[in-house]
Design a protein around this motif. Structure first.
Motif, PDB file in Angstrom:
ATOM      1  N   ARG A 262      -9.401  68.906  26.931  1.00 33.73           N
ATOM      2  CA  ARG A 262      -9.923  69.211  28.266  1.00 33.73           C
ATOM      3  C   ARG A 262      -8.844  68.823  29.274  1.00 33.73           C
ATOM      4  NH1 ARG A 262     -15.949  66.459  28.185  1.00 33.73           N
ATOM      5  NH2 ARG A 262     -16.932  67.916  26.731  1.00 33.73           N
ATOM      6  N   THR A 281     -11.021  79.105  24.460  1.00 35.26           N
ATOM      7  CA  THR A 281     -12.476  78.985  24.584  1.00 35.26           C
ATOM      8  C   THR A 281     -12.947  79.689  25.846  1.00 35.26           C
ATOM      9  OG1 THR A 281     -12.376  76.800  23.534  1.00 35.26           O
ATOM     10  CG2 THR A 281     -14.391  77.326  24.752  1.00 35.26           C
ATOM     11  N   MET A 283     -15.955  79.367  28.320  1.00 38.83           N
ATOM     12  CA  MET A 283     -16.922  78.317  28.599  1.00 38.83           C
ATOM     13  C   MET A 283     -17.684  78.661  29.866  1.00 38.83           C
ATOM     14  SD  MET A 283     -15.702  74.592  29.797  1.00 38.83           S
ATOM     15  CE  MET A 283     -15.378  75.233  31.426  1.00 38.83           C
ATOM     16  N   ASP A 290     -14.191  71.084  32.482  1.00 36.38           N
ATOM     17  CA  ASP A 290     -14.094  71.615  31.113  1.00 36.38           C
ATOM     18  C   ASP A 290     -15.187  71.104  30.175  1.00 36.38           C
ATOM     19  OD1 ASP A 290     -11.858  72.962  31.972  1.00 36.38           O
ATOM     20  OD2 ASP A 290     -10.479  71.403  31.314  1.00 36.38           O
ATOM     21  N   ASP A 293     -20.993  74.565  28.494  1.00 36.18           N
ATOM     22  CA  ASP A 293     -21.339  75.107  27.175  1.00 36.18           C
ATOM     23  C   ASP A 293     -20.334  76.183  26.748  1.00 36.18           C
ATOM     24  OD1 ASP A 293     -23.475  73.460  27.169  1.00 36.18           O
ATOM     25  OD2 ASP A 293     -24.960  75.005  27.638  1.00 36.18           O
ATOM     26  N   ILE A 294     -20.101  76.239  25.440  1.00 37.37           N
ATOM     27  CA  ILE A 294     -19.141  77.189  24.877  1.00 37.37           C
ATOM     28  C   ILE A 294     -19.855  78.508  24.593  1.00 37.37           C
ATOM     29  CG2 ILE A 294     -17.741  77.678  22.831  1.00 37.37           C
ATOM     30  CD1 ILE A 294     -17.301  74.586  22.685  1.00 37.37           C
ATOM     31  N   GLN A 297     -15.208  81.250  21.020  1.00 37.78           N
ATOM     32  CA  GLN A 297     -14.025  80.441  20.769  1.00 37.78           C
ATOM     33  C   GLN A 297     -13.219  81.111  19.662  1.00 37.78           C
ATOM     34  OE1 GLN A 297     -14.862  76.315  19.434  1.00 37.78           O
ATOM     35  NE2 GLN A 297     -13.905  75.766  21.362  1.00 37.78           N
ATOM     36  N   GLN A 340     -20.918  71.475  24.082  1.00 37.01           N
ATOM     37  CA  GLN A 340     -19.762  70.779  23.501  1.00 37.01           C
ATOM     38  C   GLN A 340     -20.221  69.436  22.940  1.00 37.01           C
ATOM     39  OE1 GLN A 340     -16.166  70.504  25.808  1.00 37.01           O
ATOM     40  NE2 GLN A 340     -16.667  72.332  26.983  1.00 37.01           N
TER      41      GLN A 340
END
Ligand code: ZN
Length: 459
Positions: A262, A281, A283, A290, A293-294, A297, A340
């Motif tokens: 991050r 990623t 996000m 940073d 939520d993802i 990826q 994450q």
């Protein structure tokens, strides 16, 4: 789409009444809000001969329009607010003369060509129950992601590459936000950011707020009615009022496999650490750096010879591809989110003063990683004959370390450069830039400087 009113012949307007005038005003507002260039009354469920248009030359209202004369032929691409998700190639007259009544009920004539002529013919067709797909020589599906209105935030080269890839994928960027112009490069001249240059080259409007929380700036972004905000190395955190503006989401392209790295310098830190794989990623942005939520990826292998410039460019292209996939999901109404694992987060701080200096007592692999992490800008440096020497490309040398002092030149290779002893192992230097000079092959530097075996690099 599918409403029978679109297929009926609309009735003439006997007189322009105040209620018809307000219908026309309402249709113009609807057309602007939908980013159309024209709208016919049947498209809003009113079977009357009324069309409104604006092809960028101001609003036009026409009751009972009639095409009196057609001339020439042109094939062009059309879409229609009543046929969403489709586009097609339609052959139309290149120039037309049209008569009708304006908003005040006065008879007016229009001599039209180009987009204006095409839009007039398209809208008059609507009054006769004809849609552009009836006339099209070829119809295709418009990818749903290209209909979303994006406001793009970015500043350096990474952001510029993401922006260019989005535009190449036909994504609809309505404005670009970038950091203020700053002194950059040699001589400290004030230059636009790479993202600003890319935006200007694409003819996109550019906003450069001193701070992304300014009230005036928030109002400007709100007026753009964005579906999605996208950030790629913008350089500033976005305040919650800004994150709340887009209709669908605020997304960030981050060049690491979050939650690893991050922060502001993920690619630099991954290379310094000698990572063999990293990634990119997409996000969902939150107020924390940073930590959102993802969405998607992708892992990327780091090539042994790759420096930060080339790795960042590759991650930017991969990131743009993932972003387009994300936009397609969003347009279809879904956005898979995965939190994450905060406990696994690592931080990638910006370069600190002194970190660009090479330490020849380190193992060869670490020296090479520093060179790669700092190339092409600002470049890792050492000292040679009392002057600063940037080392822009290097690789571990094959031969085993001799028991030489770290920093001493072990070998000169006329074609490749020169080999320097490290703490353990040795380093083949391939590309250098002497202080105040230009980047050059280390082999040329060896010849010019008459570098000799046994000379020392370092403090
Ligand atoms: Zn239409």
């Amino acid at each position: 789409m599918g409403d029978p009113v679109l297929r009926r012949r609309a009735k003439p307007v006997p007189r322009v009444t105040s209620s018809l005038r307000s219908l026309a005003a309402d249709m113009l507002a609807t057309m602007y809000a939908s980013d159309g260039v024209g709208l016919a009354a049947p498209q809003v469920g009113v079977s009357r001969r009324l069309i409104v248009l604006d092809v960028g030359e101001g609003p036009v209202v026409l009751f009972n329009p009639e095409i009196l004369h057609r001339e020439g032929e042109e094939v062009g691409t059309e879409g229609c607010l009543s046929v969403p998700g489709k586009a097609g190639e339609v052959r139309r007259a290149a120039r037309v003369r049209v008569r009708g009544l304006d908003g005040e009920g006065r008879t007016v004539w229009h001599e039209a060509e180009g987009l204006f002529a095409r839009a007039l013919q398209h809208e008059v067709d609507h009054l006769d129950g004809v849609l552009f797909v009836d006339r099209a020589e070829r119809v295709w599906d418009v990818p749903p992601e290209t209909t979303l209105r994006l406001v793009f935030f970015g500043t350096p080269g990474f952001g510029a590459t993401v922006l260019q890839e989005l535009l190449a994928a036909d994504c609809r960027v309505v404005a670009v936000v970038t950091g203020p112009d700053r002194p950059r490069g040699r001589g400290g001249r004030v230059l636009p950011s790479p993202v600003k240059e890319a935006a200007a080259a694409a003819g996109l409007p550019v906003l450069q707020p001193a701070s992304p929380g300014e009230a005036g700036f928030l109002a400007e972004v709100a007026a753009l009615r964005p579906d999605v905000l996208v950030t790629a190395a913008y350089g500033r955190l976005l305040p919650p009022e800004l994150l709340a503006l887009p209709r669908l989401a605020a997304l960030n392209v981050h060049p690491s496999l979050l939650p690893a790295y991050r922060g502001p310098a993920p690619v630099l830190r991954a290379l310094l650490d000698g990572a063999e794989r990293t990634g990119v990623t997409i996000m969902r942005m939150t107020e924390q750096l940073d930590a959102g939520d993802i969405v998607l990826q992708r892992e990327v292998e780091v090539e042994p010879e790759e420096d930060r410039g080339s790795l960042e460019a590759r991650l930017a292209r991969e990131g743009a591809r993932l972003l387009v996939q994300t936009l397609r999901l969003l347009a279809g109404g879904e956005l898979p989110l995965r939190p994450q694992r905060a406990e696994e987060a690592t931080y990638a701080p910006a370069l600190r003063p002194g970190e660009e200096r090479l330490d020849w007592t380190e193992p060869a692999g670490r020296v090479v990683n520093r060179v790669r992490a700092l190339s092409p800008e600002p470049g890792a440096h050492t000292f040679f004959r009392g002057r600063r020497l940037l080392i822009l490309a290097a690789s571990p040398a094959e031969e085993a370390a001799s028991p030489a002092e770290p920093g001493s030149v072990l070998e000169v290779r006329p074609r490749e450069g020169f080999v320097v002893a490290a703490g353990t192992g040795s380093v083949l230097v391939r590309l250098v830039k002497p202080e105040g000079g230009r980047a050059m092959a280390a082999a040329d530097f060896v010849n010019g400087a008459r570098l000799r075996v046994g000379e020392r690099l370092g403090a």
